[in-house]
Design a protein around this motif. Sequence first.
Motif, PDB file in Angstrom:
ATOM      1  N   TYR A   4       0.830  -1.196   0.000  1.00 14.26           N
ATOM      2  CA  TYR A   4       0.000   0.000   0.000  1.00 14.26           C
ATOM      3  C   TYR A   4       0.875   1.260   0.000  1.00 14.26           C
ATOM      4  N   THR A   5       0.381   2.292  -0.647  1.00 16.73           N
ATOM      5  CA  THR A   5       1.020   3.604  -0.581  1.00 16.73           C
ATOM      6  C   THR A   5       0.339   4.403   0.520  1.00 16.73           C
ATOM      7  N   VAL A   6       1.120   4.819   1.512  1.00 16.42           N
ATOM      8  CA  VAL A   6       0.570   5.526   2.668  1.00 16.42           C
ATOM      9  C   VAL A   6       1.009   6.982   2.620  1.00 16.42           C
ATOM     10  N   TYR A   7       0.055   7.892   2.695  1.00  9.32           N
ATOM     11  CA  TYR A   7       0.353   9.321   2.753  1.00  9.32           C
ATOM     12  C   TYR A   7       0.167   9.785   4.189  1.00  9.32           C
ATOM     13  N   ASP A   8       1.276   9.999   4.889  1.00  6.70           N
ATOM     14  CA  ASP A   8       1.253  10.423   6.285  1.00  6.70           C
ATOM     15  C   ASP A   8       1.158  11.944   6.323  1.00  6.70           C
ATOM     16  N   LEU A   9       0.028  12.457   6.792  1.00  3.32           N
ATOM     17  CA  LEU A   9      -0.188  13.906   6.818  1.00  3.32           C
ATOM     18  C   LEU A   9       0.315  14.553   8.101  1.00  3.32           C
ATOM     19  N   GLY A  10       0.784  13.725   9.050  1.00  2.61           N
ATOM     20  CA  GLY A  10       1.343  14.278  10.278  1.00  2.61           C
ATOM     21  C   GLY A  10       0.338  14.352  11.408  1.00  2.61           C
ATOM     22  N   PRO A  14      -5.943  19.396  10.323  1.00  2.00           N
ATOM     23  CA  PRO A  14      -7.358  19.795  10.246  1.00  2.00           C
ATOM     24  C   PRO A  14      -8.178  18.820   9.417  1.00  2.00           C
ATOM     25  N   ALA A  15      -9.449  18.694   9.777  1.00  2.00           N
ATOM     26  CA  ALA A  15     -10.334  17.751   9.093  1.00  2.00           C
ATOM     27  C   ALA A  15     -10.417  18.041   7.599  1.00  2.00           C
ATOM     28  N   ASN A  16     -10.535  19.296   7.235  1.00  2.00           N
ATOM     29  CA  ASN A  16     -10.646  19.646   5.819  1.00  2.00           C
ATOM     30  C   ASN A  16      -9.421  19.209   5.029  1.00  2.00           C
ATOM     31  N   THR A  17      -8.244  19.362   5.641  1.00  4.85           N
ATOM     32  CA  THR A  17      -7.014  18.950   4.962  1.00  4.85           C
ATOM     33  C   THR A  17      -7.003  17.454   4.713  1.00  4.85           C
ATOM     34  N   ILE A  18      -7.426  16.687   5.718  1.00  7.42           N
ATOM     35  CA  ILE A  18      -7.461  15.223   5.584  1.00  7.42           C
ATOM     36  C   ILE A  18      -8.397  14.820   4.448  1.00  7.42           C
ATOM     37  N   ILE A  19      -9.575  15.407   4.434  1.00 10.54           N
ATOM     38  CA  ILE A  19     -10.562  15.039   3.409  1.00 10.54           C
ATOM     39  C   ILE A  19     -10.109  15.490   2.029  1.00 10.54           C
ATOM     40  N   ASP A  20      -9.582  16.711   1.936  1.00 16.02           N
ATOM     41  CA  ASP A  20      -9.120  17.217   0.637  1.00 16.02           C
ATOM     42  C   ASP A  20      -7.997  16.360   0.069  1.00 16.02           C
ATOM     43  N   LYS A  21      -7.082  15.927   0.932  1.00 15.28           N
ATOM     44  CA  LYS A  21      -5.972  15.086   0.473  1.00 15.28           C
ATOM     45  C   LYS A  21      -6.476  13.711   0.045  1.00 15.28           C
ATOM     46  N   ALA A  22      -7.476  13.186   0.738  1.00 12.92           N
ATOM     47  CA  ALA A  22      -8.050  11.891   0.345  1.00 12.92           C
ATOM     48  C   ALA A  22      -8.636  11.982  -1.059  1.00 12.92           C
ATOM     49  N   VAL A  23      -9.307  13.091  -1.330  1.00 15.97           N
ATOM     50  CA  VAL A  23      -9.873  13.306  -2.669  1.00 15.97           C
ATOM     51  C   VAL A  23      -8.753  13.454  -3.690  1.00 15.97           C
ATOM     52  N   GLU A  24      -7.738  14.239  -3.342  1.00 18.83           N
ATOM     53  CA  GLU A  24      -6.619  14.484  -4.260  1.00 18.83           C
ATOM     54  C   GLU A  24      -5.909  13.196  -4.643  1.00 18.83           C
ATOM     55  N   TYR A  25      -5.692  12.328  -3.651  1.00 19.14           N
ATOM     56  CA  TYR A  25      -4.956  11.092  -3.905  1.00 19.14           C
ATOM     57  C   TYR A  25      -5.872   9.951  -4.333  1.00 19.14           C
ATOM     58  N   ASN A  26      -7.191  10.198  -4.388  1.00 24.88           N
ATOM     59  CA  ASN A  26      -8.150   9.137  -4.712  1.00 24.88           C
ATOM     60  C   ASN A  26      -7.919   7.928  -3.803  1.00 24.88           C
ATOM     61  N   ALA A  27      -7.913   8.197  -2.514  1.00 22.05           N
ATOM     62  CA  ALA A  27      -7.551   7.185  -1.513  1.00 22.05           C
ATOM     63  C   ALA A  27      -8.544   6.034  -1.475  1.00 22.05           C
TER      64      ALA A  27
END
Length: 423
Positions: A4-10, A14-27
Amino acid sequence: NNGYTVYDLGKQVPANTIIDKAVEYNADAIGLSALLVSTSKQMPLIVNELARRNLKFPVLIGGAAINRKFGRRILFLEGSDQPYDPGVFYCKDAFEGLDVMDTLINAEKRAPLIERTRDEAYHELNKPVPVKRVRHYDRVSSIQPAPDVPTPPFWGTKTLRMISPELVLKYLEKRELYRLSWGAGNTHGDDWVKLEKEFDARLDAMTRETLREETLKPQAVYGFFPANSDGDDLVIYDPAPFQAALDGVGAADKIEIARFSFPRQPFGEYLCISDYFLPASNEGNLVDTVGFQIVTVGAQASEYFDKLQAADQYSDAYFFHGLAVQTAEATANYVNRVIINRSLGIAEKRGKRYSWGYPACPDLSDHAVLLNLLPQAASELGMELSPSYQWIPEQSTAAIIVHHPDAKYYSVGVDRVQQIEEA
């Protein structure tokens, strides 16, 4: 990362950042961890925001600040009994998280996992369970009757209050203990040789301590019941008349006292556990033999684990918990051998032990039926069921024992081809 490719956001993202990154990476999924209670409060906010945006990311949660009940609670959207459709899955550690991910990306296994998680949440929180659409399949398997039906040494139940831990530990699967419960995972080569040596020494020391402190007390209830299949159902009869007949003092009358409704495969071989037993309409009105078992390593195991946790001995607690879980499984293996070899006298590799919650019989509510059949588990061993039909103490397990030589493990999950055809 096990493929698996894991994107560690640290940390403290913030919730918005987590959700936006999930969309960006098509998690494939979002993973959240909380070490503090204050952090855990962000988890339901993220789940509700995902639902508001109509996003479909499964959410895996874990960390010291939460537990499985917390995960079941936040599955439901704020102010409603509506669950978050893609699912919220509590994972006690990274290895359970990996198992959940492996299941979620499997087209056949994903839907049953989501459905099981929802059902457990409904029962845990005493919410009304929506009526499920029952599907009937007109297919049957090709399973033929067993060449013989073994006669048990007794009909009814027996309690094993004091099983020697030394005897049980002979049935311990070290590979499963080390790799699944102690975190060895996919370690290989020289690293595995070194780690195995360390774990052998740890196991030896923990075994001596366990025997000295009596923190693991293997116990069990098992029994034999007359039974017949009725379509997908397995009908269980009162064992008392059959025991009386065995003693030569009565007639073996069929009196139904319980019934298990097992699911049938909707594809492949169309297997169902009931297929492995003689049908009720068989010529000669013969009954079959079914075995049941409930095993535990006792409440002492949970108490000792909690004691280690309270003393901040998290590493010791982790390894003890793994040993307790695998000792419960070793107890199940031992009792299964008692049933198959010593009691029924059939070949060691004949038959299968099916535990509820696994692919062939996923419905944990059957534990309630089983507890009625083997009430000594409650009255003598002090066991009970949670609202979601999980065993208490935790380090416990139960199973149905099938003697049929063709019995095998299989799944009743949804076939991917059928999913596409019905979409």
